[in-house]
Design a protein around this motif. Structure first.
Motif, short mmCIF file in Angstrom:
data_model
loop_
_atom_site.label_atom_id
_atom_site.label_comp_id
_atom_site.label_asym_id
_atom_site.label_seq_id
_atom_site.Cartn_x
_atom_site.Cartn_y
_atom_site.Cartn_z
N GLU A 14 0.82 -1.22 0.00
CA GLU A 14 0.00 0.00 0.00
C GLU A 14 0.85 1.27 0.00
OE1 GLU A 14 -0.79 0.47 4.80
OE2 GLU A 14 -2.22 -0.64 3.60
N ARG A 70 -5.89 -2.52 -6.72
CA ARG A 70 -5.17 -1.29 -6.38
C ARG A 70 -4.21 -0.86 -7.48
NH1 ARG A 70 -2.85 -3.69 -0.86
NH2 ARG A 70 -2.64 -5.42 -2.33
N GLN A 72 -4.63 4.17 -5.67
CA GLN A 72 -4.98 4.80 -4.39
C GLN A 72 -4.04 5.95 -4.06
OE1 GLN A 72 -4.91 1.38 -1.80
NE2 GLN A 72 -7.08 0.98 -2.10
#
Length: 248
Positions: A156, A195, A208
């Protein structure tokens, strides 16, 4: 190098033993174990360099082996019949694995890699990362190979991957890593991960982390580090459809 085989199926152990004896010079199989507890006794008895480890076994699965060792010194090659997603978890965790039925060429490559990695002392980090990635439906972290070992990075936190010939730059807000893998390999690893999107032959982006999608004067993406990345013309319609799924 001394090795043990850990698998609850005698036929699987016999097949693997024959493959290793015939095709992996320099590997001596000391013992075999049908379960984790037997494997622990063997590892405490012998100085073992490589463990060939099945995962799905009765009572305790293969991962339980590492609960018995605070600082394991042996390399591990997993032997598994896991799903496609789980194989991705192995790959992003930099864990060596052989997919059943085992091919000779992949066995030889896994052994060569295990020999080269000896002494790096990152076994538990790789195993913990693998367990984390394999027990959820979305990859959590990735192990990036570096000259002195591995860097463990949250997926992430990645802004984007940038191609550089046979290398790839992995970019976060604070760091930039040059990895000796083509961007195609990262694209394949992250296929199906909502993502990430390959917006250009040179860029695989974390959607993102996009600050702005500018559709004027050519389609571009602005990221938190100030980088402006183009969306390839042939990718624009597919990307627009992809983005529309998360638009409000």
């Amino acid at each position: 190098m001394k090795a043990i085989l850990v698998d609850d199926e005698p036929n699987a152990r016999s097949l693997l033993r024959n493959l290793i004896n015939d095709h992996c010079k320099g590997i001596e199989i000391i013992e075999e174990a049908p379960d984790v507890k037997t494997a622990v006794k063997l590892l405490n008895k012998h100085a073992i360099d490589i463990v060939f480890l099945d995962i799905e076994m009765p009572n305790e699965n293969g991962f339980a082996l590492f609960d018995y060792f605070e600082n394991p010194t042996f390399e591990t090659i997993f032997c598994t019949a896991y799903s496609e997603y789980a194989i991705k978890a192995f790959e992003v965790s930099a864990a060596d694995y052989l997919l059943k039925p085992i091919s000779i060429s992949k066995l030889q490559l896994a052994v060569e890699k295990a020999i080269k990695q000896q002494g790096q002392n990152q076994i538990l980090q790789k195993i913990n990362l693998l367990k984390e990635n394999i027990t959820v439906n979305q990859l959590q972290k990735i192990a990036l190979p570096q000259a002195d070992g591995l860097t463990f990075l949250k997926i992430e936190d990645i802004l984007y991957f940038e191609a550089d010939g046979s290398y790839t730059h992995v970019i976060t807000n604070t760091e930039k890593y040059l990895i000796s893998k083509k961007i195609k390999e990262f694209d394949e690893l992250l296929q199906g991960d909502s993502r990430f999107f390959r917006v250009h032959r040179s860029y695989l982006v974390n959607i993102q982390m996009i600050l702005k999608y500018n559709k004027k004067e050519g389609s571009t993406l602005l990221f938190e580090n100030g980088k402006v990345i183009p969306v390839a013309r042939e990718k624009k319609s597919e990307f627009d459809e992809f983005i529309s799924r998360i638009s409000v």
